[in-house]
Design an enzyme around this catalytic site. Sequence first.
Site, mmCIF file in Angstrom:
data_model
loop_
_atom_site.group_PDB
_atom_site.id
_atom_site.type_symbol
_atom_site.label_atom_id
_atom_site.label_comp_id
_atom_site.label_asym_id
_atom_site.label_seq_id
_atom_site.Cartn_x
_atom_site.Cartn_y
_atom_site.Cartn_z
ATOM 1 N N ASN A 55 0.812 -1.215 0.000
ATOM 2 C CA ASN A 55 0.000 0.000 0.000
ATOM 3 C C ASN A 55 0.848 1.269 0.000
ATOM 4 O OD1 ASN A 55 -2.355 -1.427 -0.043
ATOM 5 N ND2 ASN A 55 -2.769 -1.235 2.150
ATOM 6 N N ASN A 80 -8.221 -9.672 2.700
ATOM 7 C CA ASN A 80 -9.095 -8.552 2.372
ATOM 8 C C ASN A 80 -10.447 -9.047 1.868
ATOM 9 O OD1 ASN A 80 -8.642 -9.438 -0.252
ATOM 10 N ND2 ASN A 80 -7.127 -7.864 -0.693
ATOM 11 N N CYS A 143 -7.122 -1.592 9.746
ATOM 12 C CA CYS A 143 -6.749 -2.330 8.529
ATOM 13 C C CYS A 143 -6.557 -1.303 7.425
ATOM 14 C CB CYS A 143 -7.796 -3.385 8.178
ATOM 15 S SG CYS A 143 -9.465 -2.757 7.934
ATOM 16 N N TRP A 147 -13.519 -0.266 8.223
ATOM 17 C CA TRP A 147 -14.924 -0.633 8.422
ATOM 18 C C TRP A 147 -15.202 -2.103 8.134
ATOM 19 C CZ3 TRP A 147 -15.342 3.784 4.570
ATOM 20 C CH2 TRP A 147 -14.990 3.388 3.283
ATOM 21 N N ARG A 149 -12.408 -5.440 8.595
ATOM 22 C CA ARG A 149 -11.670 -6.152 9.634
ATOM 23 C C ARG A 149 -11.611 -5.336 10.926
ATOM 24 N NH1 ARG A 149 -6.921 -7.222 5.321
ATOM 25 N NH2 ARG A 149 -7.744 -5.189 4.677
#
Length: 401
Positions: A55, A80, A143, A147, A149
């Site tokens: 990321n 994910n 995470c 909203w 995990r």
Amino acid sequence: CGGSAGGGKKKRAPIEFLRMLCGRNNEGDLVGDGSGASCMLKIMDMRPKSAAMGNRTQGYGYENTNNYRGTTINFYGIGNIHAVRDAYQKVNALCLNPNTSDLQWMQLVENTNWPSMIRLILSASWQTAFHVHYNRFPVLVHCSHGWDRTSQVPALAQLFLDPHYRTREGFSTLVEKDFLSFGHPFHTRCGHGEGKNEQGGGDEGQLSPIFLQFLDCVFQIVNQFPDYFEFNTKYLLLLSEHIYSCRFGTLLCDSEREREVVAGIRQRTYCMWEYLDSIPELANPTFDKDANERAGVLLMPLPMLLRNVTLWIDRYGMYGAKATVPCVPPSLRHMYPPMYAVQCPMEQALVLHTTRNGVEGALQRAMEDVEMWKGTAMAALEEVKQLKKAQAEKKDEEEKQ
């Protein structure tokens, strides 16, 4: 961290006891010397570390503990939404396939990766509760978006820590707080009211059974420790069906603003929690609220919790082609009422979809659906005819003038 607020230190549990609880799962991080001097905040990143590092290429990433004095960070490897969707589709296909090998059933279930995901979430939740209760650490859980995990793990940790959330009232409060108020996008994840490839519909790549996965995790705890909960597994099963039924407005829309301001859901729809609370069969008759409050924290040894994870067969096997859900012969049903039948005082007996009525029952329900949709179509057709007739009469009057 680790000290109590009254000037002295709270007596810490023996190291051997703590090691037995964690069962050598992340023992170096969970079991310390008890001083807590080197840690003031525990950061728990639910993503795999590789995903968090990836990321960074998009301008995101994860916390650098060098910039936050007295913090430590761990990654917990929970997949994910795409991984969750793929695993869910595999386990559904396995349960619905009439050619599934019964001799390799457990192996095939594990190969779907769904039980592994459940264990990862339960493990992260248990460790969160462990840090809060035994190490006295404040814990930051996150995470990628906050909203999915991030709703699952703290909610489950609170089930372990607080007996109030193990009651029916408390569980509804927990879902309202950690999923609805924190912005879990139910509409985006469930695709409520949207057909496949429907024009103007949502992104199918965002569909994922996150809340159902959370209920599966709750089922694992309730199934193993039923006396600690005011509700039973039938409560969770009925709740899981109403995630997608759209019968109630409680789990609709993506945010509080959409529910309260845009759609006015609470004023226009029925409350799912009131419906569930009205059914006596969904309550645990052996539950002792006072004893549960005295017991307080529910922190079983972590290996015990993870090794007893099983497939929620009442949920995933309800439409299976093979006999999977336990049933009772018709001749004995007056003596042993089926577990899936619940009685609501406001309406007739409600039978969950786990009922096995055979081909005749399925055909009867299908014919009833056909008649219903036929009536709807005929009414719409008649309305179109009337509109066309009115337009034709109006056109004739205009031509005469």
